[in-house]
Scaffold this motif. Structure first.
Motif, short mmCIF file in Angstrom:
data_model
loop_
_atom_site.label_atom_id
_atom_site.label_comp_id
_atom_site.label_asym_id
_atom_site.label_seq_id
_atom_site.Cartn_x
_atom_site.Cartn_y
_atom_site.Cartn_z
N ALA A 158 0.85 -1.18 0.00
CA ALA A 158 0.00 0.00 0.00
C ALA A 158 0.89 1.24 0.00
CB ALA A 158 -0.93 0.00 1.20
N GLY A 159 0.86 1.97 -1.10
CA GLY A 159 1.72 3.14 -1.25
C GLY A 159 2.63 2.99 -2.45
N ALA A 160 3.42 4.03 -2.67
CA ALA A 160 4.32 4.01 -3.82
C ALA A 160 5.39 2.95 -3.64
CB ALA A 160 4.96 5.37 -3.99
N VAL A 161 5.80 2.36 -4.75
CA VAL A 161 6.90 1.39 -4.76
C VAL A 161 7.95 1.90 -5.75
CG1 VAL A 161 7.57 -0.98 -5.28
CG2 VAL A 161 5.39 -0.53 -4.14
N PRO A 162 9.18 2.19 -5.29
CA PRO A 162 9.64 2.05 -3.92
C PRO A 162 9.06 3.11 -2.99
CG PRO A 162 11.36 3.07 -5.23
CD PRO A 162 10.27 2.66 -6.19
N ILE A 163 9.02 2.78 -1.68
CA ILE A 163 8.52 3.72 -0.67
C ILE A 163 9.31 5.02 -0.78
CG2 ILE A 163 8.49 4.12 1.82
CD1 ILE A 163 7.72 1.17 2.16
N ASN A 164 8.60 6.17 -0.74
CA ASN A 164 9.26 7.45 -1.00
C ASN A 164 9.11 8.48 0.13
OD1 ASN A 164 6.60 8.26 -1.25
ND2 ASN A 164 6.67 8.48 -3.48
N GLY A 165 8.53 8.09 1.27
CA GLY A 165 8.44 9.01 2.40
C GLY A 165 7.20 9.87 2.43
N CYS A 166 6.35 9.82 1.40
CA CYS A 166 5.11 10.59 1.43
C CYS A 166 4.11 9.95 2.40
CB CYS A 166 4.51 10.68 0.03
SG CYS A 166 5.48 11.71 -1.09
N GLN A 167 3.12 10.72 2.85
CA GLN A 167 2.19 10.26 3.87
C GLN A 167 0.97 9.57 3.26
OE1 GLN A 167 2.66 10.36 7.40
NE2 GLN A 167 4.69 10.59 6.53
N GLY A 168 1.19 8.60 2.44
CA GLY A 168 0.10 7.85 1.84
C GLY A 168 0.43 6.39 1.76
N GLY A 169 -0.58 5.54 1.94
CA GLY A 169 -0.37 4.11 1.82
C GLY A 169 -0.83 3.35 3.04
N ILE A 170 -2.12 2.96 3.07
CA ILE A 170 -2.69 2.21 4.19
C ILE A 170 -3.23 0.89 3.67
CG2 ILE A 170 -4.54 2.18 5.92
CD1 ILE A 170 -4.26 5.21 6.13
N GLY A 171 -2.85 -0.20 4.34
CA GLY A 171 -3.30 -1.52 3.88
C GLY A 171 -4.80 -1.68 3.98
N ILE A 172 -5.35 -1.49 5.19
CA ILE A 172 -6.79 -1.64 5.42
C ILE A 172 -7.25 -0.44 6.25
CG2 ILE A 172 -8.63 -3.03 6.45
CD1 ILE A 172 -6.75 -5.47 6.15
N ARG A 173 -8.16 0.34 5.71
CA ARG A 173 -8.74 1.45 6.46
C ARG A 173 -10.21 1.16 6.74
NH1 ARG A 173 -8.45 8.03 6.13
NH2 ARG A 173 -10.23 8.38 7.50
N LEU A 174 -10.57 1.18 8.02
CA LEU A 174 -11.95 0.95 8.45
C LEU A 174 -12.50 2.26 8.98
CD1 LEU A 174 -11.29 -2.36 10.43
CD2 LEU A 174 -11.98 -2.12 8.04
N GLY A 175 -13.54 2.78 8.30
CA GLY A 175 -14.13 4.05 8.66
C GLY A 175 -13.62 5.16 7.77
N VAL A 176 -14.53 5.95 7.24
CA VAL A 176 -14.18 7.10 6.43
C VAL A 176 -14.89 8.32 7.01
CG1 VAL A 176 -13.90 5.68 4.37
CG2 VAL A 176 -16.10 6.76 4.80
N THR A 177 -14.66 9.46 6.44
CA THR A 177 -15.28 10.68 6.93
C THR A 177 -16.80 10.54 6.94
OG1 THR A 177 -13.45 11.99 6.07
CG2 THR A 177 -15.51 13.16 6.56
N GLY A 178 -17.39 10.61 8.12
CA GLY A 178 -18.84 10.58 8.24
C GLY A 178 -19.47 9.21 8.39
N SER A 179 -18.69 8.12 8.35
CA SER A 179 -19.29 6.79 8.49
C SER A 179 -18.27 5.79 8.99
CB SER A 179 -19.90 6.31 7.17
OG SER A 179 -18.90 6.08 6.19
N ALA A 180 -18.80 4.72 9.60
CA ALA A 180 -17.95 3.70 10.21
C ALA A 180 -17.70 2.54 9.25
CB ALA A 180 -18.60 3.17 11.49
#
Length: 215
Positions: A158-180
């Motif tokens: 999850a994220g750029a390959v190769p890893i580049n230090g940016c704040q993105g890349g989550i394997g499993i996210r449970l819950g988004v803005t406004g809902s579970a």
């Protein structure tokens, strides 16, 4: 016992069989298919779109370069070694939960709505192109009250390959803005993520995690 004048035959209630759909690389046949050698579909998303609630989609050995949006209760079951892989040029996700999170979201799999989705043995791999710098990269995004039951599978890169230090890349996210979003994760491997392996986010979001490896 009953008298001969009052005896009645009572038929047992019919039990409806669950709908089955088949996805494989082999040439397709009519209908939903019959097996890995006679599938109804060559890609997963068309089968998801066609499936009724409660259907089982059998996904046969292979790598499927797709981004999935699931908005109904279904079962995805691997037959052999199966990976859903982010395409080399990923599209912006068009699901409701992705839109609530960010217009820039590029999910591999979005599970959204008041549904339960069971995924067995289907691996998911992100691996966004080198240089990607996006805060909203998810292998799985689960929201809108959805429940994911994931077992016997890997969630990779999850994220750029190769890893580049940016704040993105989550394997499993449970819950988004406004809902579970909720999940039961069993015998799951999460690895190669850039930011977080598993994120349980916001009021009402929960996870039951058993025999998992997060690296």
């Amino acid at each position: 016992m009953c008298s001969s004048d009052l005896c009645m035959a009572v038929a047992a209630p019919a039990v409806a069989s669950a709908e089955s759909l088949w996805v494989a690389k082999a040439p397709t046949v009519g209908g939903n298919g019959k097996s890995c050698t006679q599938p109804g579909y060559n890609a997963v998303q068309p089968a998801v779109t066609a499936a009724g609630s409660g259907a089982t989609i059998h996904v046969c050995t292979g790598t499927y370069e797709e981004q999935l949006v699931v908005t109904k209760s279904i079962n995805l079951r691997a037959v052999g070694s199966v990976t859903v892989q982010l395409p080399a040029s990923p599209a912006k996700s068009n699901g409701t939960c992705s839109a609530a999170e960010s217009a820039e979201t590029e999910d591999v799999v979005e599970v959204c709505g008041a549904i339960t989705v069971k995924v067995t043995g289907v691996n998911v791999r992100g691996a966004w192109p080198a240089g990607t710098c996006n805060d909203n990269l998810y292998d799985y995004l689960v929201g809108g009250g959805a429940n994911l039951k994931l077992s016997g599978a890997s969630v990779l890169d999850a994220g750029a390959v190769p890893i580049n230090g940016c704040q993105g890349g989550i394997g499993i996210r449970l819950g988004v803005t406004g809902s579970a979003g909720t999940a039961t994760l069993k015998h799951v491997e999460v690895s190669g993520y850039q930011k977080e392996g598993i994120l349980v986010n916001g009021a009402g979001s929960t996870a039951s995690i058993t025999d998992a490896t997060v690296t």
